[in-house]
Design an enzyme around this catalytic site. Structure first.
Site, mmCIF file in Angstrom:
data_model
loop_
_atom_site.group_PDB
_atom_site.id
_atom_site.type_symbol
_atom_site.label_atom_id
_atom_site.label_comp_id
_atom_site.label_asym_id
_atom_site.label_seq_id
_atom_site.Cartn_x
_atom_site.Cartn_y
_atom_site.Cartn_z
ATOM 1 C CE LYS A 1 -11.041 -11.376 -21.685
ATOM 2 N NZ LYS A 1 -12.197 -10.483 -21.839
ATOM 3 C CG ASP B 1 -15.340 -11.147 -20.491
ATOM 4 O OD1 ASP B 1 -14.499 -12.072 -20.540
ATOM 5 O OD2 ASP B 1 -15.041 -9.972 -20.236
ATOM 6 N N GLY C 1 0.845 -1.189 0.000
ATOM 7 C CA GLY C 1 0.000 0.000 0.000
ATOM 8 C C GLY C 1 0.875 1.233 0.000
ATOM 9 C CB CYS D 1 5.417 -4.019 0.471
ATOM 10 S SG CYS D 1 6.359 -2.519 0.211
ATOM 11 C CE1 TYR D 2 0.859 1.374 5.262
ATOM 12 C CE2 TYR D 2 -0.655 -0.486 5.480
ATOM 13 C CZ TYR D 2 -0.285 0.800 5.821
ATOM 14 O OH TYR D 2 -1.041 1.512 6.716
ATOM 15 C CG HIS E 1 5.923 -5.782 -4.206
ATOM 16 N ND1 HIS E 1 4.629 -5.623 -3.780
ATOM 17 C CD2 HIS E 1 6.575 -4.652 -3.855
ATOM 18 C CE1 HIS E 1 4.491 -4.446 -3.201
ATOM 19 N NE2 HIS E 1 5.669 -3.831 -3.228
ATOM 20 C CD GLU F 1 3.103 -8.659 -5.124
ATOM 21 O OE1 GLU F 1 3.842 -9.356 -4.403
ATOM 22 O OE2 GLU F 1 2.808 -7.479 -4.852
#
Ligand code: XMP
Length: 511
Positions: free
Chosen positions: A367, A228, A53, A80-81, A170, A172
């Protein structure tokens, strides 16, 4: 189904964390940090991830969480945050890092303690992606340091007994080497995940839930032929087939054979498929219009009008279905806003179609999961893996005024381009590729005669988010083949150009 709770503190990579977790076949949801504690508890997660964040944990009013959460006996990974918040709430100290020390941005060589469950089985060092201006000056009691970098001794902390882990970097993002394995370790080694999130299971559960919710009610769906809405239609077809009516408005600005392909894809299901061939109607409205935004508005409005007329013919329905997907839900703050937001890629939601409730069966899917589900449901690959196609269709790929002749020429040229790319296997690495009718004329020579015909442009780009894009380096020989075929097979075109502009400064579409 096991669930991971992702508590969102406003980080820029939150969606990516969720995708990584789901890629490891564990279901997760992203919820805002303001969610009441009782709701978080009721979610019954097997593990919790605190996201990054932009805030600083020591400032008043910064996002936080009730420390009760640490008493649940549920493992937590703070990123992180999220790491700093956990440290502070558990008695550690977080301070602004001094310039040149401990403060880190970008790719950073990091050393890991591989006896820690989070880093088990990984190399002892590798690059990690840092983005923090704060620093853990004191780590909380019961925690050990488990990773360090040259600038910072406190890159990761762990309390293995309680299952609490914190990383300043991070895991990710792709720039962190083996970051996805760290997430996997957290899920499987720490939280005891079983990997029970598969599209096969999802399909079964979603079909059962839809049947229960819809009962004997009638459902209406505007089918655009995009991924979609097609997958949404197939799922509903599987669940409540004969109660479903799909309205497919062919505005005459689709690609070659597109309408037939969409219709054929839904032929196996026992549903009410209404195809409205409204090409003439759209062309009449577009006559004499040459401004892109005006064309967009006309196509969008006309689309809604046609859809509403069909809906009236069908009569009152109980449910209006929409192909809303999870990124839309996260972006709109996970609140009720997403329910009223239209995700049909042509225009807004018709506001006087008579229905009682909205169903959005893809609301929790990314997606790539939607595509996967489409495959499970037996939709053809060309529909499931198709590139994006703008709602206004060829209207914004014909520069200036749209006519049937131009649309027909463009459709054919575009199909040749797509066919040759597919034949060469190039289509798989491209994000979007199409032809543009430039509306410019140029002099040419064919046989012994002079021609004065139209210039066609080819466009192909690679991108991960469509916000920026690179023009694609397609082999010259392939471009040559496409060019030769188009001038020979499409009447009225005597020159082909290839668009070598990235975005920015150009956009992907020409209009
Ligand atoms: P641009 O041209 O803005 O395109 O770089 C980014 C992406 O958006 C698509 N696009 C549209 N999609 N209605 C849509 O549904 C539109 O009016 C529209 N305009 C652009 C474009 O195809 C690309 O994928």
């Amino acid at each position: 189904m096991q669930k991971i709770l992702i508590l969102d503190f406003g980080g820029q990579y939150d969606q990516l964390i969720a995708r990584r977790v789901r890629e490891h076949h564990v279901y997760c949801e992203v919820v805002p940090w303001t969610t009441p504690l009782a709701e978080l508890r009721a979610f019954d997660p097997i593990g919790i991830i605190f996201t990054g964040g932009p805030g600083s944990v020591y400032l008043d009013g910064s996002p936080t969480v009730d420390p009760q959460i640490f008493t649940w006996g549920v493992p937590i990974l703070g990123i992180c945050y999220g790491c700093q918040l956990m440290a502070r709430l558990l008695g550690g100290e977080v301070v602004p890092a001094q310039e040149g020390s401990a403060r880190e941005y970008g790719r950073t060589l990091t050393c890991y303690d591989t006896s820690c469950r989070l880093f088990r089985g990984l190399p002892k060092e590798g690059a990690s992606w840092m983005s923090h201006g704060d620093y853990m000056a004191k780590i909380p009691e019961g925690f050990a340091l488990t990773a360090r970098s040259a600038a910072c001794p406190n890159v990761a902390i762990a309390d293995e007994d309680r299952g609490f882990y914190g990383v300043q970097f991070h895991p990710e993002v792709g720039h962190t080497e083996r970051g996805t394995d760290m997430i996997q370790n957290f899920l499987y080694e720490v939280c005891g995940a079983k990997g029970d999130w598969t599209m096969e299971d999802y399909e079964r559960t979603a079909v059962a839930q839809l049947r229960e919710k819809i009962g004997t009610g009638k459902v209406l769906l505007a089918l655009s032929g995009g991924v979609d809405s097609s997958v949404c239609a197939a799922l509903l077809a599987e669940a409540v087939g004969p109660q479903l009516t799909c309205v497919f408005v062919d505005h005459g600005l689709m690609r070659l054979n597109e309408g037939d392909e969409v219709e054929a894809a839904f032929a196996p299901w026992d549903i009410n498929f209404v195809r409205v061939d409204a090409g003439d109607r759209f062309l009449t409205k577009l006559a004499g219009v040459d401004q892109p935004e005006e064309k967009r508005k006309i196509v969008g409005e006309e689309f809604i009008r046609v859809f509403e007329e069909e809906a009236k013919r069908i009569g009152a329905v109980d449910f209006l279905a929409q192909g809303t997907i999870y990124p839309d839900v996260i972006e709109s703050g996970a609140g009720e806003a997403a329910v009223i937001k239209s995700h049909h890629n042509v225009g807004g939601l018709p506001d006087y179609v008579d229905f009682k409730e909205i169903v959005e069966p893809l609301r929790m899917l990314f997606k790539d999961e939607v595509r996967q589900l489409g495959r499970e449901l037996g939709l053809p690959e060309h529909l499931v893996s198709r590139q994006p196609f703008p709602g206004p269709g060829l209207a914004i790929r014909i520069v200036g005024e749209v006519t049937k002749e131009k649309a027909d020429a463009l459709r054919l040229a575009d199909s040749i381009f797509r066919e040759e790319l597919a034949r060469a296997g190039e289509d798989r690495r491209l994000s979007q590729y199409f032809a543009v009718f430039t509306n410019t004329r140029s002099v040419g020579v064919m046989g012994d005669g002079r021609t004065y015909d139209h210039v066609l442009a080819l466009r192909a780009v690679t991108t991960s988010d469509f916000m920026t894009a690179d023009w694609a380096r397609i082999p010259y020989d392939l471009l040559d083949k496409v060019s030769g075929r188009i001038v020979n097979e499409v009447e009225g075109i005597d020159r082909i150009v290839y668009d070598i502009t990235s975005k920015p400064p150009a956009t992907i579409e020409w209009e």
